[in-house]
Design a protein around this motif. Structure first.
Motif, PDB file in Angstrom:
ATOM      1  N   ARG A   1       0.837  -1.207   0.000  1.00 59.52           N
ATOM      2  CA  ARG A   1       0.000   0.000   0.000  1.00 59.52           C
ATOM      3  C   ARG A   1       0.870   1.255   0.000  1.00 59.52           C
ATOM      4  O   ARG A   1       0.641   2.199  -0.764  1.00 59.52           O
ATOM      5  N   ALA A   2       1.877   1.256   0.855  1.00 59.34           N
ATOM      6  CA  ALA A   2       2.758   2.418   0.945  1.00 59.34           C
ATOM      7  C   ALA A   2       3.556   2.612  -0.337  1.00 59.34           C
ATOM      8  O   ALA A   2       3.798   3.738  -0.779  1.00 59.34           O
ATOM      9  N   ALA A   3       3.963   1.504  -0.958  1.00 56.55           N
ATOM     10  CA  ALA A   3       4.770   1.585  -2.170  1.00 56.55           C
ATOM     11  C   ALA A   3       4.002   2.172  -3.340  1.00 56.55           C
ATOM     12  O   ALA A   3       4.598   2.712  -4.275  1.00 56.55           O
ATOM     13  N   THR A   4       2.668   2.076  -3.301  1.00 55.34           N
ATOM     14  CA  THR A   4       1.865   2.672  -4.368  1.00 55.34           C
ATOM     15  C   THR A   4       1.538   4.128  -4.086  1.00 55.34           C
ATOM     16  O   THR A   4       0.813   4.758  -4.853  1.00 55.34           O
ATOM     17  N   GLY A   5       2.080   4.673  -2.978  1.00 57.53           N
ATOM     18  CA  GLY A   5       1.949   6.100  -2.706  1.00 57.53           C
ATOM     19  C   GLY A   5       0.863   6.483  -1.731  1.00 57.53           C
ATOM     20  O   GLY A   5       0.606   7.667  -1.525  1.00 57.53           O
ATOM     21  N   LEU A   6       0.188   5.495  -1.105  1.00 52.27           N
ATOM     22  CA  LEU A   6      -0.861   5.834  -0.147  1.00 52.27           C
ATOM     23  C   LEU A   6      -0.262   6.415   1.129  1.00 52.27           C
ATOM     24  O   LEU A   6       0.792   5.989   1.591  1.00 52.27           O
ATOM     25  N   SER A   7      -0.939   7.402   1.676  1.00 55.67           N
ATOM     26  CA  SER A   7      -0.514   7.998   2.946  1.00 55.67           C
ATOM     27  C   SER A   7      -0.920   7.075   4.090  1.00 55.67           C
ATOM     28  O   SER A   7      -1.679   6.120   3.907  1.00 55.67           O
ATOM     29  N   ASN A   8      -0.455   7.393   5.307  1.00 59.15           N
ATOM     30  CA  ASN A   8      -0.853   6.605   6.474  1.00 59.15           C
ATOM     31  C   ASN A   8      -2.361   6.606   6.657  1.00 59.15           C
ATOM     32  O   ASN A   8      -2.963   5.589   6.979  1.00 59.15           O
ATOM     33  N   ALA A   9      -2.979   7.784   6.455  1.00 60.61           N
ATOM     34  CA  ALA A   9      -4.432   7.888   6.618  1.00 60.61           C
ATOM     35  C   ALA A   9      -5.164   7.027   5.600  1.00 60.61           C
ATOM     36  O   ALA A   9      -6.152   6.353   5.929  1.00 60.61           O
ATOM     37  N   GLU A  10      -4.687   7.033   4.358  1.00 58.89           N
ATOM     38  CA  GLU A  10      -5.325   6.231   3.308  1.00 58.89           C
ATOM     39  C   GLU A  10      -5.146   4.740   3.562  1.00 58.89           C
ATOM     40  O   GLU A  10      -6.065   3.946   3.339  1.00 58.89           O
ATOM     41  N   ILE A  11      -3.960   4.356   4.034  1.00 58.91           N
ATOM     42  CA  ILE A  11      -3.725   2.943   4.370  1.00 58.91           C
ATOM     43  C   ILE A  11      -4.632   2.527   5.523  1.00 58.91           C
ATOM     44  O   ILE A  11      -5.216   1.439   5.517  1.00 58.91           O
ATOM     45  N   ALA A  12      -4.773   3.406   6.506  1.00 60.94           N
ATOM     46  CA  ALA A  12      -5.625   3.112   7.659  1.00 60.94           C
ATOM     47  C   ALA A  12      -7.064   2.871   7.223  1.00 60.94           C
ATOM     48  O   ALA A  12      -7.719   1.925   7.686  1.00 60.94           O
ATOM     49  N   ASP A  13      -7.569   3.703   6.297  1.00 58.66           N
ATOM     50  CA  ASP A  13      -8.937   3.531   5.807  1.00 58.66           C
ATOM     51  C   ASP A  13      -9.080   2.227   5.032  1.00 58.66           C
ATOM     52  O   ASP A  13     -10.072   1.509   5.181  1.00 58.66           O
ATOM     53  N   THR A  14      -8.081   1.910   4.216  1.00 56.07           N
ATOM     54  CA  THR A  14      -8.144   0.711   3.377  1.00 56.07           C
ATOM     55  C   THR A  14      -8.053  -0.566   4.202  1.00 56.07           C
ATOM     56  O   THR A  14      -8.749  -1.554   3.931  1.00 56.07           O
ATOM     57  N   GLU A  15      -7.173  -0.543   5.208  1.00 53.21           N
ATOM     58  CA  GLU A  15      -6.914  -1.748   6.004  1.00 53.21           C
ATOM     59  C   GLU A  15      -7.722  -1.796   7.300  1.00 53.21           C
ATOM     60  O   GLU A  15      -7.548  -2.712   8.110  1.00 53.21           O
ATOM     61  N   PHE A  16      -8.587  -0.789   7.507  1.00 48.33           N
ATOM     62  CA  PHE A  16      -9.412  -0.718   8.718  1.00 48.33           C
ATOM     63  C   PHE A  16      -8.550  -0.727   9.983  1.00 48.33           C
ATOM     64  O   PHE A  16      -8.785  -1.498  10.927  1.00 48.33           O
ATOM     65  N   LEU A  17      -7.551   0.142   9.978  1.00 47.06           N
ATOM     66  CA  LEU A  17      -6.647   0.294  11.119  1.00 47.06           C
ATOM     67  C   LEU A  17      -6.604   1.755  11.535  1.00 47.06           C
ATOM     68  O   LEU A  17      -7.054   2.637  10.798  1.00 47.06           O
ATOM     69  N   SER A  18      -6.036   2.022  12.696  1.00 52.36           N
ATOM     70  CA  SER A  18      -5.808   3.404  13.100  1.00 52.36           C
ATOM     71  C   SER A  18      -4.523   3.910  12.447  1.00 52.36           C
ATOM     72  O   SER A  18      -3.651   3.115  12.078  1.00 52.36           O
ATOM     73  N   GLU A  19      -4.412   5.229  12.314  1.00 51.17           N
ATOM     74  CA  GLU A  19      -3.184   5.795  11.742  1.00 51.17           C
ATOM     75  C   GLU A  19      -1.973   5.453  12.592  1.00 51.17           C
ATOM     76  O   GLU A  19      -0.885   5.201  12.077  1.00 51.17           O
ATOM     77  N   ALA A  20      -2.160   5.453  13.914  1.00 44.90           N
ATOM     78  CA  ALA A  20      -1.050   5.132  14.818  1.00 44.90           C
ATOM     79  C   ALA A  20      -0.550   3.709  14.577  1.00 44.90           C
ATOM     80  O   ALA A  20       0.661   3.454  14.587  1.00 44.90           O
TER      81      ALA A  20
END
Length: 213
Positions: free
Chosen positions: A163-182
């Motif tokens: 996810r990160a390698a495709t340029g997603l931010s922490n917030a975007e990864i959190a939304d996609t993976e159903f996780l908190s930003e922390a």
């Protein structure tokens, strides 16, 4: 306080950037150089956290200088944010491969420049992620299989790496993976540590070099 050094052979441009950076309460311009010839000594004397460096300079260019910094100082080397004229530039790609933490266009708006400096100093996100991806898509990747270090990643960490390698931010990864930003930030830190990578830009390089994206 972010300690920044400037390396650019154009005095007026270098002076203008210094004024913009020095106007900020959290940024201190600790050194300015017109070339990279004395870069190692400058790093020892001024101890910058980050170097804003022109990618194209007479004598020692920004690519060579970045590689030399990492070779001499290793993990303690300051982060490098290269300045380039073109958003898709082979020299910028080579600078990232040499160890630079990102790049910013010379005609960028002051607010973007300041945000880029803070982002690279923090190590929490890729600068110009879409342009970085475009560079590696344009110039190709080696596509070699990842080494044994990749096997140390958990399944979740591998998902977040992609996810990160495709340029997603922490917030975007959190939304996609159903996780908190922390939680995402913790995973990213662990991924970087396990793969011995300096920052998110190096993570993108790793993913492209090993054909993961």
């Amino acid at each position: 306080m972010i300690r920044v050094a400037l390396v650019d052979d154009q005095p007026l441009f270098r002076g203008g950037i210094a004024m913009i950076l020095s106007s900020q309460p959290d940024i201190d311009v600790v050194a300015q150089e017109s070339s990279a010839l004395s870069l190692a000594q400058m790093v020892r004397d001024a101890a910058p956290d980050l170097i804003l460096m022109d990618v194209r300079m007479p004598g020692i260019d920004g690519i060579t200088a970045t590689g030399q910094l990492l070779a001499e100082f290793g993990a303690s080397a300051p982060k490098v944010l290269v300045l380039t004229t073109f958003d898709v530039d082979e020299a910028a790609a080579r600078a990232i491969e040499a160890g630079a933490s990102g790049f910013v266009l010379k005609d960028a708006q002051p607010d973007f420049l300041l945000a880029s400096v803070r982002a690279v100093a923090d190590g929490s996100q890729v600068v110009a992620a879409s342009a970085t991806r475009q560079l590696f898509e344009r110039h190709g990747s080696r596509g070699t299989d990842p080494g044994p270090e990749f096997q140390t990643l958990t399944a979740r960490e591998r998902e977040i790496l992609l996810r990160a390698a495709t340029g997603l931010s922490n917030a975007e990864i959190a939304d996609t993976e159903f996780l908190s930003e922390a939680t995402v930030k913790t995973h990213i830190s662990r991924i970087l540590a396990k793969l011995s990578l300096r920052d998110r830009v190096q993570l993108v390089v790793y993913a492209y070099e090993h054909g993961l994206v």
